[in-house]
Design a protein around this motif. Structure first.
Motif, PDB file in Angstrom:
ATOM      1  N   ASP A 144      31.706  29.951  36.971  1.00 34.52           N
ATOM      2  CA  ASP A 144      32.299  28.839  37.711  1.00 34.52           C
ATOM      3  C   ASP A 144      33.654  28.543  37.079  1.00 34.52           C
ATOM      4  O   ASP A 144      33.756  27.777  36.130  1.00 34.52           O
ATOM      5  CB  ASP A 144      31.381  27.616  37.660  1.00 34.52           C
ATOM      6  N   PHE A 145      34.696  29.137  37.610  1.00 35.84           N
ATOM      7  CA  PHE A 145      36.012  29.135  36.972  1.00 35.84           C
ATOM      8  C   PHE A 145      36.538  27.725  36.714  1.00 35.84           C
ATOM      9  O   PHE A 145      36.934  27.392  35.600  1.00 35.84           O
ATOM     10  CB  PHE A 145      37.005  29.910  37.842  1.00 35.84           C
ATOM     11  N   ALA A 146      36.562  26.889  37.755  1.00 37.58           N
ATOM     12  CA  ALA A 146      37.177  25.567  37.590  1.00 37.58           C
ATOM     13  C   ALA A 146      36.266  24.420  38.002  1.00 37.58           C
ATOM     14  O   ALA A 146      36.696  23.270  37.978  1.00 37.58           O
ATOM     15  CB  ALA A 146      38.484  25.489  38.382  1.00 37.58           C
ATOM     16  N   GLY A 147      35.010  24.710  38.391  1.00 37.79           N
ATOM     17  CA  GLY A 147      34.082  23.603  38.558  1.00 37.79           C
ATOM     18  C   GLY A 147      33.540  23.314  39.938  1.00 37.79           C
ATOM     19  O   GLY A 147      33.202  22.158  40.219  1.00 37.79           O
ATOM     20  N   SER A 148      33.394  24.295  40.824  1.00 34.41           N
ATOM     21  CA  SER A 148      32.744  24.041  42.112  1.00 34.41           C
ATOM     22  C   SER A 148      31.347  23.463  41.917  1.00 34.41           C
ATOM     23  O   SER A 148      30.909  22.577  42.652  1.00 34.41           O
ATOM     24  CB  SER A 148      32.648  25.330  42.934  1.00 34.41           C
ATOM     25  N   GLY A 149      30.648  23.984  40.906  1.00 31.98           N
ATOM     26  CA  GLY A 149      29.312  23.497  40.616  1.00 31.98           C
ATOM     27  C   GLY A 149      29.280  22.496  39.489  1.00 31.98           C
ATOM     28  O   GLY A 149      28.656  21.438  39.585  1.00 31.98           O
ATOM     29  N   HIS A 152      31.997  19.475  40.947  1.00 29.75           N
ATOM     30  CA  HIS A 152      31.855  18.966  42.312  1.00 29.75           C
ATOM     31  C   HIS A 152      30.410  18.881  42.780  1.00 29.75           C
ATOM     32  O   HIS A 152      29.972  17.837  43.281  1.00 29.75           O
ATOM     33  CB  HIS A 152      32.708  19.814  43.252  1.00 29.75           C
ATOM     34  N   MET A 153      29.641  19.957  42.646  1.00 26.03           N
ATOM     35  CA  MET A 153      28.241  19.884  43.054  1.00 26.03           C
ATOM     36  C   MET A 153      27.472  18.895  42.183  1.00 26.03           C
ATOM     37  O   MET A 153      26.567  18.203  42.657  1.00 26.03           O
ATOM     38  CB  MET A 153      27.591  21.262  43.003  1.00 26.03           C
ATOM     39  N   ALA A 154      27.827  18.811  40.899  1.00 29.40           N
ATOM     40  CA  ALA A 154      27.182  17.850  40.005  1.00 29.40           C
ATOM     41  C   ALA A 154      27.447  16.418  40.480  1.00 29.40           C
ATOM     42  O   ALA A 154      26.528  15.584  40.530  1.00 29.40           O
ATOM     43  CB  ALA A 154      27.688  18.044  38.577  1.00 29.40           C
ATOM     44  N   GLY A 318      30.777  27.746  47.546  1.00 27.57           N
ATOM     45  CA  GLY A 318      31.783  28.392  46.714  1.00 27.57           C
ATOM     46  C   GLY A 318      31.164  29.206  45.594  1.00 27.57           C
ATOM     47  O   GLY A 318      31.611  30.321  45.298  1.00 27.57           O
ATOM     48  N   LEU A 319      30.124  28.674  44.951  1.00 29.42           N
ATOM     49  CA  LEU A 319      29.444  29.402  43.873  1.00 29.42           C
ATOM     50  C   LEU A 319      28.818  30.690  44.374  1.00 29.42           C
ATOM     51  O   LEU A 319      28.881  31.732  43.705  1.00 29.42           O
ATOM     52  CB  LEU A 319      28.362  28.517  43.249  1.00 29.42           C
ATOM     53  N   LEU A 320      28.200  30.632  45.553  1.00 25.12           N
ATOM     54  CA  LEU A 320      27.495  31.807  46.068  1.00 25.12           C
ATOM     55  C   LEU A 320      28.435  32.870  46.620  1.00 25.12           C
ATOM     56  O   LEU A 320      28.042  34.029  46.774  1.00 25.12           O
ATOM     57  CB  LEU A 320      26.497  31.377  47.154  1.00 25.12           C
ATOM     58  N   ILE A 321      29.681  32.483  46.896  1.00 21.69           N
ATOM     59  CA  ILE A 321      30.686  33.439  47.380  1.00 21.69           C
ATOM     60  C   ILE A 321      31.274  34.263  46.234  1.00 21.69           C
ATOM     61  O   ILE A 321      31.753  35.386  46.434  1.00 21.69           O
ATOM     62  CB  ILE A 321      31.808  32.678  48.128  1.00 21.69           C
ATOM     63  N   VAL A 322      31.203  33.749  45.011  1.00 27.94           N
ATOM     64  CA  VAL A 322      31.850  34.392  43.866  1.00 27.94           C
ATOM     65  C   VAL A 322      31.474  35.868  43.702  1.00 27.94           C
ATOM     66  O   VAL A 322      32.359  36.710  43.471  1.00 27.94           O
ATOM     67  CB  VAL A 322      31.564  33.616  42.559  1.00 27.94           C
ATOM     68  N   LEU A 335      22.741  31.588  41.630  1.00 26.47           N
ATOM     69  CA  LEU A 335      21.654  30.732  42.109  1.00 26.47           C
ATOM     70  C   LEU A 335      20.973  30.011  40.948  1.00 26.47           C
ATOM     71  O   LEU A 335      20.630  28.829  41.040  1.00 26.47           O
ATOM     72  CB  LEU A 335      20.626  31.565  42.882  1.00 26.47           C
ATOM     73  N   TYR A 336      20.791  30.724  39.869  1.00 28.34           N
ATOM     74  CA  TYR A 336      20.165  30.137  38.685  1.00 28.34           C
ATOM     75  C   TYR A 336      21.007  28.991  38.134  1.00 28.34           C
ATOM     76  O   TYR A 336      20.509  27.882  37.896  1.00 28.34           O
ATOM     77  CB  TYR A 336      19.968  31.219  37.626  1.00 28.34           C
ATOM     78  N   GLY A 337      22.293  29.239  37.966  1.00 28.80           N
ATOM     79  CA  GLY A 337      23.177  28.206  37.446  1.00 28.80           C
ATOM     80  C   GLY A 337      23.262  27.006  38.366  1.00 28.80           C
ATOM     81  O   GLY A 337      23.189  25.852  37.917  1.00 28.80           O
ATOM     82  N   ALA A 338      23.410  27.272  39.673  1.00 26.61           N
ATOM     83  CA  ALA A 338      23.499  26.168  40.633  1.00 26.61           C
ATOM     84  C   ALA A 338      22.211  25.357  40.650  1.00 26.61           C
ATOM     85  O   ALA A 338      22.249  24.115  40.701  1.00 26.61           O
ATOM     86  CB  ALA A 338      23.796  26.720  42.023  1.00 26.61           C
ATOM     87  N   GLY A 339      21.078  26.038  40.582  1.00 26.56           N
ATOM     88  CA  GLY A 339      19.798  25.341  40.594  1.00 26.56           C
ATOM     89  C   GLY A 339      19.596  24.468  39.373  1.00 26.56           C
ATOM     90  O   GLY A 339      19.131  23.323  39.475  1.00 26.56           O
ATOM     91  N   VAL A 340      19.959  24.989  38.209  1.00 28.79           N
ATOM     92  CA  VAL A 340      19.807  24.225  36.972  1.00 28.79           C
ATOM     93  C   VAL A 340      20.720  22.996  36.990  1.00 28.79           C
ATOM     94  O   VAL A 340      20.296  21.881  36.648  1.00 28.79           O
ATOM     95  CB  VAL A 340      20.108  25.111  35.746  1.00 28.79           C
TER      96      VAL A 340
END
Length: 392
Positions: A144-149, A152-154, A318-322, A335-340
């Motif tokens: 996550d280069f600059a923080g989509s997850g 922003h998602m947080a 955005g995370l899943l497009i990476v 998916l793991y990172g976004a889920g956590v």
């Protein structure tokens, strides 16, 4: 490399990071204007109070607790350690700003500010430590280069938890499934806020390269700027075309959110795609955010500014497009990172909001909601009526 060149590189990289951080700080003005434009006039001063205080709280809490929790005592050689702190500090304020808009017009000011202290002191720094701090998510290959997850998602996860416990604004939904629009008071302000955010995002994404000196860094930053702008532009266009073709309307709020969704989506990796691919990523986010806003409204999740859709749905997208543009990323790791991240922020935020609800309360009274936060919390209206003097 001679000592003079090393010192010059250090100075340039420090200056670049500080300027980038100042641009991100200016995004606080963007969030303030966007939210002030999208709430009703009776809540304008109150939403501005929330935005200025959340920035002040975020800065103070990250200084006292958050940075060390997130990064410990990092050894930084390419630029000043204070510049690094300042750059990371303004990111936590961005995450908290997302919450402000989603709970607007019915959240108690005191409860909101207490939550702000906890999010910026503990909740955000811990999940940041797992990723940018070199923790287990970084080791698992989450990118996550600059923080989509991470940002922003947080922020959207914390907002979602609050909205679920808070409930919708009175008059938003009817007993038989009706949905009633509650227009914002000032569309010029909302547009100005979006353009300020767009401008500040160049610091958000460009500064995340952390170094300017060197041909590779300079080229990367230039591409990041181009891709950031392309995604925002195509996000706005896609949202406009979606509304135009399906509902025959050029809905300004959807266009604004389309631009922001494109910015959120490209934030996960603005350095890898070509500009054409960045356009496609932004366009996808622009279409997706329109659908998300409508779906959330139909399930009676009242989000006055569309923050959960813009920052949460577009952030996950955005995370899943990476992995499509970055060979080092995998769908499983993303998916793991976004889920956590989502689970941690949502659950901890829900617990904090619930505790506040059971103690201080999180929702204003029916009377105060009717009168508006400007009168009940601030004692000053953003748009006072003109009073004619008595003529003799």
């Amino acid at each position: 490399m001679t000592m003079e060149i090393i010192e010059l590189s250090y100075a340039i990289d420090t200056f670049y990071l500080l300027i980038s951080a100042a641009l991100v700080m200016w995004m606080a003005a963007g969030f303030s204007m966007l939210e002030a434009g999208l709430v009703r006039s009776k809540n304008t001063s109150e939403i501005l109070v929330k935005n200025i205080l959340l920035y002040a709280i975020a800065c103070t809490c990250f200084l006292l607790f958050g940075y060390e929790i997130m990064y410990g005592q990092p050894e930084i050689e390419s630029h000043s350690a204070d510049a690094d702190f300042f750059f990371q500090m303004v990111f936590v304020a961005t995450a908290m700003s997302i919450v402000s808009g989603a709970v607007a017009e019915r959240m108690k000011l005191t409860s909101f500010l207490i939550f702000c202290v906890i999010l910026t002191s503990v909740i955000y720094p811990l999940e940041g430590a797992w990723t940018w701090g070199g923790g287990f998510l970084a080791e698992a290959g989450f990118s996550d280069f600059a923080g989509s997850g991470i940002v922003h998602m947080a922020g959207a996860a914390a907002a979602l938890a609050g909205v679920l416990l808070l409930g919708p604004r009175r008059g938003k939904y009817g007993k038989n499934g009706e949905i009633y629009a509650i227009p914002g008071a000032n569309m010029p302000l909302a547009t100005l806020g979006t353009l300020i955010l767009w401008f500040g995002w160049f610091g958000f994404n460009g500064g995340s390269q952390l170094q300017l000196t060197g041909e590779g860094n300079a080229d990367a930053i230039a591409l990041i700027f181009v891709n950031t702008n392309a995604a925002a532009a195509c996000g706005a266009l896609a949202a406009f075309l979606t509304m135009r073709f399906v509902w025959q309307k050029a809905d300004l709020t959807m266009i604004l959110n389309g631009a922001l969704a494109g910015l959120v989506a490209i934030t996960a990796d603005p350095a890898s795609p070509s500009p054409i691919v960045a356009c496609l990523i932004g366009a996808g986010a622009g279409i997706l955010v329109v659908i998300a806003i409508i779906v959330l409204d139909r399930v009676r999740l009242d989000d006055p500014v569309g923050a959960i859709s813009v920052h949460g749905v577009a952030g996950l997208y955005g995370l899943l497009i990476v992995p499509l543009t970055n060979a080092e990323a995998t769908v499983v790791a993303q998916l793991y990172g976004a889920g956590v991240i989502f689970a941690w922020v949502f659950i901890t935020s829900f617990v904090v909001w619930w505790a506040l609800k059971k103690t201080l309360g999180i929702r204003v009274s029916m009377e105060n909601e009717y009168l508006g936060g400007d009168l009940t919390d601030c004692g000053i209206a953003a748009y006072p009526e003109f009073v004619n003097s008595k003529s003799e």
